[in-house]
Design an enzyme around this catalytic site. Structure first.
Site, PDB file in Angstrom:
ATOM      1  CG  ASP A  16      -1.969  -1.122   1.182  1.00 35.64           C
ATOM      2  OD1 ASP A  16      -1.842  -2.012   0.333  1.00 35.64           O
ATOM      3  OD2 ASP A  16      -2.872  -1.127   2.033  1.00 35.64           O
TER       4      ASP A  16
ATOM      5  CG  ASP B 278      -6.606   0.304   1.357  1.00 39.44           C
ATOM      6  OD1 ASP B 278      -6.912  -0.867   1.632  1.00 39.44           O
ATOM      7  OD2 ASP B 278      -6.910   1.276   2.086  1.00 39.44           O
TER       8      ASP B 278
ATOM      9  CG  HIS C 209     -11.160   1.147   0.243  1.00 39.92           C
ATOM     10  ND1 HIS C 209     -11.239  -0.121   0.776  1.00 39.92           N
ATOM     11  CD2 HIS C 209     -10.172   1.785   0.945  1.00 39.92           C
ATOM     12  CE1 HIS C 209     -10.352  -0.241   1.747  1.00 39.92           C
ATOM     13  NE2 HIS C 209      -9.678   0.894   1.873  1.00 39.92           N
TER      14      HIS C 209
ATOM     15  CG  HIS D 153      -8.404   5.511   2.754  1.00 38.96           C
ATOM     16  ND1 HIS D 153      -9.340   5.384   3.753  1.00 38.96           N
ATOM     17  CD2 HIS D 153      -7.906   4.279   2.547  1.00 38.96           C
ATOM     18  CE1 HIS D 153      -9.393   4.133   4.147  1.00 38.96           C
ATOM     19  NE2 HIS D 153      -8.541   3.416   3.434  1.00 38.96           N
TER      20      HIS D 153
ATOM     21  CE  LYS E 257      -4.075  -4.042   1.364  1.00 38.28           C
ATOM     22  NZ  LYS E 257      -4.896  -3.022   2.038  1.00 38.28           N
TER      23      LYS E 257
ATOM     24  CB  CYS F 271      -2.328  -2.765   5.206  1.00 35.81           C
ATOM     25  SG  CYS F 271      -4.065  -2.228   5.041  1.00 35.81           S
TER      26      CYS F 271
HETATM   27  C1  VGL Z   1      -4.742   0.971   5.763  1.00 34.38           C
HETATM   28  C2  VGL Z   1      -6.106   2.111   7.199  1.00 34.38           C
HETATM   29  C3  VGL Z   1      -7.161   1.987   6.330  1.00 34.38           C
HETATM   30  C4  VGL Z   1      -3.373   0.439   5.449  1.00 34.38           C
HETATM   31  C5  VGL Z   1      -5.787   0.822   4.884  1.00 34.38           C
HETATM   32  O1  VGL Z   1      -3.035   0.300   4.251  1.00 34.38           O
HETATM   33  O2  VGL Z   1      -2.626   0.177   6.404  1.00 34.38           O
HETATM   34  N1  VGL Z   1      -4.914   1.598   6.918  1.00 34.38           N
HETATM   35  N2  VGL Z   1      -6.981   1.340   5.172  1.00 34.38           N
HETATM   36 ZN    ZN Z   2      -8.381   1.339   3.568  1.00 34.19          ZN
END
Ligand code: VGL
Ligand code: ZN
Length: 197
Positions: A13, A55, A57, A74, A99, A143
């Site tokens: 990420d 990430d 979403h 985000h 993901k 993550c």
């Molecule tokens: C993450 C918070 C929300 C991460 C992803 O990549 O660690 N943290 N979504």
């Molecule tokens: Zn996230």
């Protein structure tokens, strides 16, 4: 002498929204980029495959506080915030793991993600004969933590690169606690200069 262990490098990420100026910025998140770039170059030389999770979403998900979840919006799929950091130099053959793309799931772990061809990360690692993962990226306390704990549950040898990760630190100390958990789960924590491919 022990037989060589097939290793993969996992970059978790390293996306614009987790870097300074992003929607869910991790303090110093972009500082991991040059460290990861050096590891990527070394991995390429050693013939070590690179996996990069992202990430990814939907605009509406229970992961976001607009829907009662914990986080500001985000890394919405296909937006600039969801792009990998522009300075991150990933090999052309990098296998991208998306993901968090189901509206009801957080998708913290890269092991909950899938490649473009639909295979899970676990399936792709198995097809490459991977038994050891070198883990880098964002965020230490979410993550990275979830991915490392899943990797240990699946019996991978795991090396976490301490100078190639940063935490969100919703609560001060979260990253240190996450590192403790990862260590207790059997992961090795080390610096990039000590990583052997
Ligand atoms: C993450 C918070 C929300 C991460 C992803 O990549 O660690 N943290 N979504
Ligand atoms: Zn996230």
């Amino acid at each position: 002498m022990s037989s060589p262990r097939a290793t993969a490098l996992l970059v978790v990420d390293v996306q614009n929204d987790f870097c300074p100026g992003g929607a869910l910025a991790v303090s110093g998140g972009d500082a991991v980029v040059p460290v990861i770039n050096r590891l990527v170059r070394r991995a390429e030389h050693a013939g070590v495959p690179v996996f990069a999770s992202r990430d990814w979403h939907p605009a509406r998900t229970s992961h976001f506080n607009t829907q009662g979840g914990p986080w500001p919006e985000h890394c919405v799929a296909e937006t600039d915030g969801a792009l990998f950091h522009p300075d991150l130099k990933l090999p052309a053959a990098t296998m991208v793991v998306s993901k968090g793309d189901h509206p009801g799931a957080d998708g913290y772990s890269a092991f909950d993600g899938h490649l473009d061809d639909g295979r899970s990360l676990g399936e792709a690692l198995a097809s490459h004969g991977i038994s050891r993962l070198v883990v880098t990226g964002l965020a230490t306390d979410y993550c990275v933590r979830a991915s490392v704990l899943d990797a240990r549950r699946a019996s991978f040898d795991v090396v976490v690169v301490a100078d190639a990760i940063r935490g969100v630190e919703v609560h001060p100390g979260d990253s240190a606690r996450a590192l403790d958990e990862m260590r207790k789960a059997g992961a090795t924590i080390t610096d990039a200069s000590r990583v052997r491919f």
